[in-house]
Design a protein around this motif. Structure first.
Motif, short mmCIF file in Angstrom:
data_model
loop_
_atom_site.label_atom_id
_atom_site.label_comp_id
_atom_site.label_asym_id
_atom_site.label_seq_id
_atom_site.Cartn_x
_atom_site.Cartn_y
_atom_site.Cartn_z
N PHE A 62 -0.18 10.24 50.43
CA PHE A 62 0.70 11.33 50.84
C PHE A 62 1.75 11.72 49.80
N THR A 63 1.72 11.09 48.68
CA THR A 63 2.73 11.43 47.67
C THR A 63 2.10 12.19 46.51
N ASN A 64 2.82 13.19 46.03
CA ASN A 64 2.33 13.96 44.90
C ASN A 64 2.82 13.29 43.62
N THR A 65 1.93 12.56 43.01
CA THR A 65 2.34 11.78 41.83
C THR A 65 2.10 12.53 40.51
N LYS A 66 1.38 13.64 40.59
CA LYS A 66 1.03 14.37 39.36
C LYS A 66 2.27 14.79 38.56
N GLU A 67 3.21 15.42 39.28
CA GLU A 67 4.41 15.94 38.62
C GLU A 67 5.26 14.78 38.08
N ILE A 68 5.36 13.72 38.88
CA ILE A 68 6.12 12.54 38.45
C ILE A 68 5.50 11.97 37.18
N GLU A 69 4.18 11.90 37.19
CA GLU A 69 3.46 11.38 36.02
C GLU A 69 3.74 12.21 34.78
N ARG A 70 3.71 13.54 34.96
CA ARG A 70 3.91 14.44 33.82
C ARG A 70 5.31 14.25 33.24
N LEU A 71 6.29 14.17 34.14
CA LEU A 71 7.68 14.02 33.68
C LEU A 71 7.90 12.65 33.02
N GLN A 72 7.25 11.65 33.58
CA GLN A 72 7.42 10.32 33.00
C GLN A 72 6.78 10.23 31.62
N LYS A 73 5.66 10.93 31.48
CA LYS A 73 4.99 10.95 30.18
C LYS A 73 5.89 11.63 29.15
N GLN A 74 6.50 12.73 29.61
CA GLN A 74 7.42 13.46 28.74
C GLN A 74 8.60 12.57 28.34
N LEU A 95 15.27 7.45 1.06
CA LEU A 95 14.42 6.30 1.40
C LEU A 95 13.40 6.67 2.47
N ARG A 96 13.87 7.47 3.39
CA ARG A 96 13.01 7.91 4.49
C ARG A 96 11.81 8.69 3.96
N LYS A 97 12.10 9.58 2.97
CA LYS A 97 11.03 10.38 2.39
C LYS A 97 10.02 9.48 1.69
N MET A 98 10.56 8.49 0.99
CA MET A 98 9.67 7.59 0.23
C MET A 98 8.76 6.80 1.16
N LEU A 99 9.35 6.33 2.24
CA LEU A 99 8.56 5.50 3.14
C LEU A 99 7.59 6.32 4.00
N SER A 100 7.94 7.60 4.16
CA SER A 100 7.17 8.52 5.01
C SER A 100 6.67 7.86 6.29
N PHE A 101 7.65 7.57 7.12
CA PHE A 101 7.33 6.93 8.40
C PHE A 101 6.38 7.77 9.24
N GLN A 102 5.56 7.06 9.95
CA GLN A 102 4.66 7.73 10.89
C GLN A 102 5.49 8.27 12.06
N ASP A 103 5.14 9.42 12.51
CA ASP A 103 5.84 9.99 13.65
C ASP A 103 5.34 9.29 14.92
N SER A 104 6.16 8.35 15.39
CA SER A 104 5.70 7.53 16.52
C SER A 104 5.56 8.33 17.81
N SER A 105 6.26 9.48 17.86
CA SER A 105 6.14 10.25 19.09
C SER A 105 4.73 10.82 19.24
N ALA A 106 3.97 10.77 18.17
CA ALA A 106 2.61 11.30 18.22
C ALA A 106 1.61 10.28 18.76
N TYR A 107 2.10 9.10 19.12
CA TYR A 107 1.19 8.09 19.67
C TYR A 107 0.57 8.64 20.95
N PRO A 108 -0.74 8.50 21.07
CA PRO A 108 -1.35 8.97 22.32
C PRO A 108 -0.99 8.06 23.49
N LEU A 109 -0.53 8.66 24.55
CA LEU A 109 -0.12 7.86 25.72
C LEU A 109 -1.10 8.05 26.87
#
Lengths: 277, 157
Positions: A62-74, A95-109
């Motif tokens: 009876f609960t709509n979890t789709k929207e909750i899921e979307r917001l939590q993912k965000q 230093l940041r440029k040299m290390l060129s960190f991976q954009d962790s926000s791009a991790y697939p969730l």
């Protein structure tokens, strides 16, 4: 003599049964890493997990979890992004440029739900409704929008077992974000703590603790928690730093599997915490 | 006899499921009731010490395999629990007329024993014994005993 032994055995049968069964139980303990036991576990666990999954589905009918899921993912994405931004603020631009960190926000969730929990002060485990069929692999981190929950330690076709930070077998390489001090985070049954920290390391209450770059199993810069008041040992040279996790493990329900393995080659080497049972 | 075994098995799986799915919602931190202990105590008081020990072993075996915990820790803890509960078996009074306080005491004791051994065997490193005893075992045993009160009352009626 034989008669006497027989008599004792008959009179004390209950103790004999107890000792035999306790020996069998103890014999199972070192077999936990074995493939044979894992196969039995896979079958038993898979069958039972369906039961709890069904209960879960009925409860959420009876609960709509789709929207909750979307917001939590965000939120989870924002948490990862936010951590990265903190890193940027702390690091020098060049230093940041040299290390060129991976954009962790791009991790697939991959969104997942907790279908059952083992409430234990030392064996913190969760069972989630995602498994090999969804691409979940052993060693993948599990997070919530607040921070790190744990690590996938067993996968089955439809379900997986997640070892949480509140498991005494879980050791994690972390660092204090402000001063870059790296240590090993463990669980003592009550608190999360970084053990044997030199007292020369200045730690303030509320310092953020994140997964470390030197860790072999988890991607860096995932929020873990904040430091609490440091505790000094008797010698006064080393101390423990207690960490308050961001995640409330007692109420965690919806979470995300970060579909990334820190180093796939290391996955086969069975390093420290995965073999820590 | 077969009917009894079937009913007990069904109750066991229902309780096992509840232990892993419902109990997390009513637990206070790590203090949680152990529903399987209630079943084990009731069975052991009916069937005696040897069978109680064997049933405890089986409960622990299944629990370890389906809970994702360390296999062997539950088996050990439930075996000792079955043995402890069976100690109070009385042939002349097979659990029917056992007094309320005695039954509550047995549940508390068996739960305490179970929590203690389960915690010790599941830990990867030596932990503080006072933490194991008081914070992990004692309070959960009290909680289990409290949860059992309505069941005892219902059973007596």
């Amino acid at each position: 003599m034989r008669k006497y032994l027989k008599k004792i055995l008959e009179e004390r049968r209950q103790y004999f049964v107890l000792v035999v069964l306790l020996f069998i139980s103890l014999a199972f303990l070192p077999l936990n890493k074995g493939e044979k036991l894992r196969n039995i576990k896979r079958y038993a666990f898979g069958t039972f997990a369906y039961l709890t999954y069904l209960e879960n589905q009925i409860a959420e009918f009876f609960t709509n979890t789709k929207e909750i899921e979307r917001l939590q993912k965000q939120n989870a994405h924002l948490m990862l992004e936010n951590n990265l931004l903190r890193e940027y603020a702390l690091e020098n631009r060049e230093l940041r440029k040299m290390l060129s960190f991976q954009d962790s926000s791009a991790y697939p969730l991959l969104p997942a739900k907790v279908i059952s929990k083992l409430i234990s002060s030392i064996q913190g485990n969760l069972i989630i409704d995602r498994g090999e069929n969804d691409g979940v692999k052993t060693g993948m981190p599990v997070i919530t929008p607040e921070g790190l929950v744990g690590l996938v330690v067993e996968t089955f076709s439809e379900f997986s077992i997640v070892r949480t930070l509140q498991n005494s077998n879980f050791k994690l390489a972390v660092e204090i974000q402000r001063n870059r001090f790296a240590g090993i985070l463990g669980w003592d049954g009550i608190n999360l703590f970084i053990k044997n920290v030199p007292t020369s390391v200045i730690v303030k209450e509320g310092d953020r603790v994140i997964t470390s770059d030197i860790g072999t199993l988890l991607p860096p810069q995932i929020s873990v928690g904040v430091t609490m008041k440091p505790e000094k040992t008797v010698s006064g040279l080393l101390g423990n730093i207690f960490v308050k996790p961001f995640v409330d493990f007692s109420s965690v329900k919806n979470l995300f599997v970060v579909k990334v393995l820190q180093n796939p080659k290391l996955n086969d080497v069975k390093l420290n915490l995965l073999s820590g049972e | 006899m077969r009917k009894n075994i079937l009913i007990t098995t069904l109750i066991f799986f229902a309780l096992l499921s509840a232990q892993l799915y419902i109990v997390p919602f009513i637990s206070i931190g790590f203090i949680s009731p152990n529903l399987l202990i209630l079943l084990l105590v009731f069975i052991a008081l009916k069937v005696g010490q040897i069978r109680g020990t064997l049933i405890g072993f089986l409960i622990g075996l299944i629990f370890d395999f389906v809970s994702g915990g360390v296999v062997g820790s539950g088996m050990f803890a439930y075996t000792i629990s079955g043995f402890t509960a069976g100690y109070f078996f009385d042939e002349n009074n097979i659990g029917e007329d056992i007094s309320f306080t005695k039954l509550l005491g047995i549940i508390f004791l068996v739960s305490l024993v179970n929590n203690f051994f389960y915690t010790i065997l599941g830990a990867s490193e030596v932990m503080n014994m006072s933490i194991i005893f008081f914070e992990q075992s004692l309070f959960s045993a009290i909680y289990t005993a409290l949860i059992s009160i309505p069941l005892i009352v219902l059973r007596r009626r």
